[in-house]
Design a protein around this motif. Structure first.
Motif, mmCIF file in Angstrom:
data_model
loop_
_atom_site.group_PDB
_atom_site.id
_atom_site.type_symbol
_atom_site.label_atom_id
_atom_site.label_comp_id
_atom_site.label_asym_id
_atom_site.label_seq_id
_atom_site.Cartn_x
_atom_site.Cartn_y
_atom_site.Cartn_z
ATOM 1 N N ALA A 1 -39.982 -53.137 46.260
ATOM 2 C CA ALA A 1 -38.867 -52.193 46.170
ATOM 3 C C ALA A 1 -39.205 -50.886 46.875
ATOM 4 O O ALA A 1 -38.384 -50.324 47.611
ATOM 5 N N ALA A 2 -40.434 -50.393 46.678
ATOM 6 C CA ALA A 2 -40.848 -49.144 47.325
ATOM 7 C C ALA A 2 -40.826 -49.280 48.843
ATOM 8 O O ALA A 2 -40.419 -48.368 49.567
ATOM 9 N N GLY A 3 -41.238 -50.440 49.335
ATOM 10 C CA GLY A 3 -41.244 -50.669 50.771
ATOM 11 C C GLY A 3 -39.844 -50.698 51.366
ATOM 12 O O GLY A 3 -39.656 -50.359 52.532
ATOM 13 N N LEU A 4 -38.872 -51.115 50.570
ATOM 14 C CA LEU A 4 -37.488 -51.168 51.048
ATOM 15 C C LEU A 4 -36.740 -49.858 50.826
ATOM 16 O O LEU A 4 -35.801 -49.539 51.550
ATOM 17 N N MET A 5 -37.177 -49.082 49.828
ATOM 18 C CA MET A 5 -36.507 -47.817 49.517
ATOM 19 C C MET A 5 -36.879 -46.697 50.472
ATOM 20 O O MET A 5 -36.079 -45.803 50.741
ATOM 21 N N GLY B 1 -23.880 -41.141 46.984
ATOM 22 C CA GLY B 1 -23.081 -40.594 48.073
ATOM 23 C C GLY B 1 -23.599 -40.967 49.440
ATOM 24 O O GLY B 1 -23.440 -40.221 50.402
ATOM 25 N N GLY B 2 -24.259 -42.131 49.534
ATOM 26 C CA GLY B 2 -24.737 -42.595 50.829
ATOM 27 C C GLY B 2 -26.075 -42.031 51.266
ATOM 28 O O GLY B 2 -26.532 -42.312 52.370
ATOM 29 N N GLU B 3 -26.740 -41.225 50.406
ATOM 30 C CA GLU B 3 -28.038 -40.658 50.810
ATOM 31 C C GLU B 3 -29.137 -41.697 50.633
ATOM 32 O O GLU B 3 -29.027 -42.625 49.830
ATOM 33 N N ARG B 4 -30.216 -41.533 51.424
ATOM 34 C CA ARG B 4 -31.355 -42.441 51.338
ATOM 35 C C ARG B 4 -32.272 -42.019 50.201
ATOM 36 O O ARG B 4 -32.232 -40.876 49.756
ATOM 37 N N ALA B 5 -33.084 -42.945 49.742
ATOM 38 C CA ALA B 5 -33.979 -42.665 48.619
ATOM 39 C C ALA B 5 -34.895 -41.486 48.923
ATOM 40 O O ALA B 5 -35.189 -40.667 48.053
ATOM 41 N N LYS B 6 -35.344 -41.383 50.178
ATOM 42 C CA LYS B 6 -36.263 -40.288 50.531
ATOM 43 C C LYS B 6 -35.579 -38.919 50.442
ATOM 44 O O LYS B 6 -36.221 -37.909 50.193
ATOM 45 N N PRO C 1 -42.197 -41.286 43.278
ATOM 46 C CA PRO C 1 -42.314 -41.901 41.954
ATOM 47 C C PRO C 1 -42.180 -43.420 42.056
ATOM 48 O O PRO C 1 -41.448 -43.929 42.915
ATOM 49 N N GLU C 2 -42.880 -44.130 41.201
ATOM 50 C CA GLU C 2 -42.819 -45.591 41.194
ATOM 51 C C GLU C 2 -41.392 -46.053 40.897
ATOM 52 O O GLU C 2 -40.743 -45.518 39.999
ATOM 53 N N PRO C 3 -40.850 -47.011 41.656
ATOM 54 C CA PRO C 3 -39.483 -47.473 41.392
ATOM 55 C C PRO C 3 -39.317 -47.969 39.958
ATOM 56 O O PRO C 3 -40.205 -48.634 39.419
ATOM 57 N N THR C 4 -38.188 -47.626 39.361
ATOM 58 C CA THR C 4 -37.897 -48.114 38.008
ATOM 59 C C THR C 4 -37.407 -49.555 38.085
ATOM 60 O O THR C 4 -37.093 -50.069 39.163
ATOM 61 N N ALA D 1 -44.334 -58.159 38.045
ATOM 62 C CA ALA D 1 -43.588 -56.893 38.048
ATOM 63 C C ALA D 1 -44.211 -55.920 39.043
ATOM 64 O O ALA D 1 -43.502 -55.130 39.680
ATOM 65 N N ALA D 2 -45.545 -55.978 39.190
ATOM 66 C CA ALA D 2 -46.234 -55.087 40.140
ATOM 67 C C ALA D 2 -45.777 -55.379 41.567
ATOM 68 O O ALA D 2 -45.539 -54.458 42.362
ATOM 69 N N LEU D 3 -45.635 -56.653 41.912
ATOM 70 C CA LEU D 3 -45.157 -57.006 43.247
ATOM 71 C C LEU D 3 -43.708 -56.568 43.443
ATOM 72 O O LEU D 3 -43.334 -56.080 44.517
#
Length: 333
Positions: free
Chosen positions: A197-201, A292-297, A212-215, A190-192
């Motif tokens: 996910a964080a690297g792709l978000m 609405g098409g916005e990025r995670a950042k 925040p850590e991805p859910t 789960a840690a990986l």
């Protein structure tokens, strides 16, 4: 012993073995001492500016470029230690504990045994053949010994390649022996999943550190977008960013893992798609959890973004101070 099976893209994966605890100086073998001495010499050459014509720094500069061209699969197999008689017997007796960790959302557990078998067997003949040819070529490098001052670099390069193929061959045989005895045990991490996910978000390491850590749900949404981008498994899609290697290495306290991941990502990126296509896929992945098409950042609170800007300013200021100090030292000389 822990192994890591890290998908670089949806079709290519890196195997990495956790480094065993370093032996005390008195317990090191001649081989261990020789390897450590070679690494220390190379590091010293990288910093040496007093050699005639600056040849040591030039050798390490071009040498490092040559090392980057060695396939990441070979580097990964080299991290697996040789199958000694004791390790072999422990595996047969069921005393050995081997585990392979992988991100389950980006690599189906059912495909892990097949991937490991492919990594173990696919390159054995090639490494065996190239090891033999490296040994055959060595005597033909003898004339270069006549060049004054500079060591016989062709000989040492061929020697290094022979050693590298020998190490990779030993690692692949070790892995093959494990698979014959139903090892290692596969364990989705789960840690990986979250680090992937964080690297792709997010677009940068700094953002993924403070965000925040991805859910579980976000990690699944990102993984779903990656699957869609493969167009029913017909296309190869990147799932690791070069900068994310450091975060994975830190997660498991394995600093040596970082350079292995960065090298693998660079090679795979260069091999599968244009930069424009990679950027399009990355933007789509960052929008996987947005609205609405916005990025995670874009959904991050202002106080987090302010921390990023403040850190960037601090790094820039520190860089200026170092440049000023270096300029002063040069003036003094």
């Amino acid at each position: 012993m822990r192994l890591f099976l890290l998908p670089i893209s949806t079709r290519r994966s890196l195997i990495y073995c956790e480094k065993l605890h370093e032996k005390a100086p008195k317990d090191r073998s001649y081989y261990d001492k020789l390897t450590i001495k070679a690494n220390e010499t190379w590091s010293a050459w990288e910093k040496d500016e007093k050699a005639i014509g600056n040849w040591k720094k030039k050798v390490t500069f071009y040498g490092n470029h040559a090392l980057k061209r060695i396939p990441y699969e070979e580097w990964g197999l080299k991290t697996i230690p040789a199958l000694t008689a004791k390790r072999r017997q422990d595996i047969i007796d069921g005393k050995a504990n081997y585990e392979v960790l992988f991100p389950g959302k980006y690599l189906p557990q059912a495909s892990v045994p097949g991937l490991l078998e492919k990594l173990a067997k696919e390159r054995q003949n090639m490494h065996r053949s190239k090891l033999m040819w490296s040994v055959i070529i060595m005597p033909f490098t003898a004339p270069f010994m006549l060049i004054p001052v500079i060591p016989n670099l062709p000989f040492f390069y061929v020697l290094y390649r022979a050693w590298s193929h020998w190490k990779a061959l030993g690692g692949s045989r070790h892995l093959e022996f494990l698979l014959k005895h139903n090892l290692p045990t596969s364990s989705p991490s789960a840690a990986l999943d979250k680090v992937y996910a964080a690297g792709l978000m997010y677009p940068t390491r700094a953002l993924s550190r403070v965000a925040p850590e991805p859910t579980e749900q976000q990690a699944q949404e990102v993984a779903s977008v990656v699957h869609q981008q493969t167009n029913n498994e017909t296309e190869d899609v990147m799932v690791l960013q070069r900068w994310n290697g450091k975060l994975i290495a830190e997660q498991f306290d394995l600093p040596d893992m970082e350079v292995e991941i960065e090298r693998a990502v660079e090679q795979v990126e260069n091999g599968i798609k244009t930069k424009e296509k990679l950027m399009e896929e990355k933007l789509e992945q960052e929008r996987a959890v947005g609205k609405g098409g916005e990025r995670a950042k874009d959904a991050l609170p202002d106080h987090i973004l302010e921390r990023i800007h403040k850190k960037a300013e601090d790094v820039a200021e520190e860089g200026k101070e170092k440049s000023t100090e270096k300029a002063k030292e040069t003036t003094k000389m």
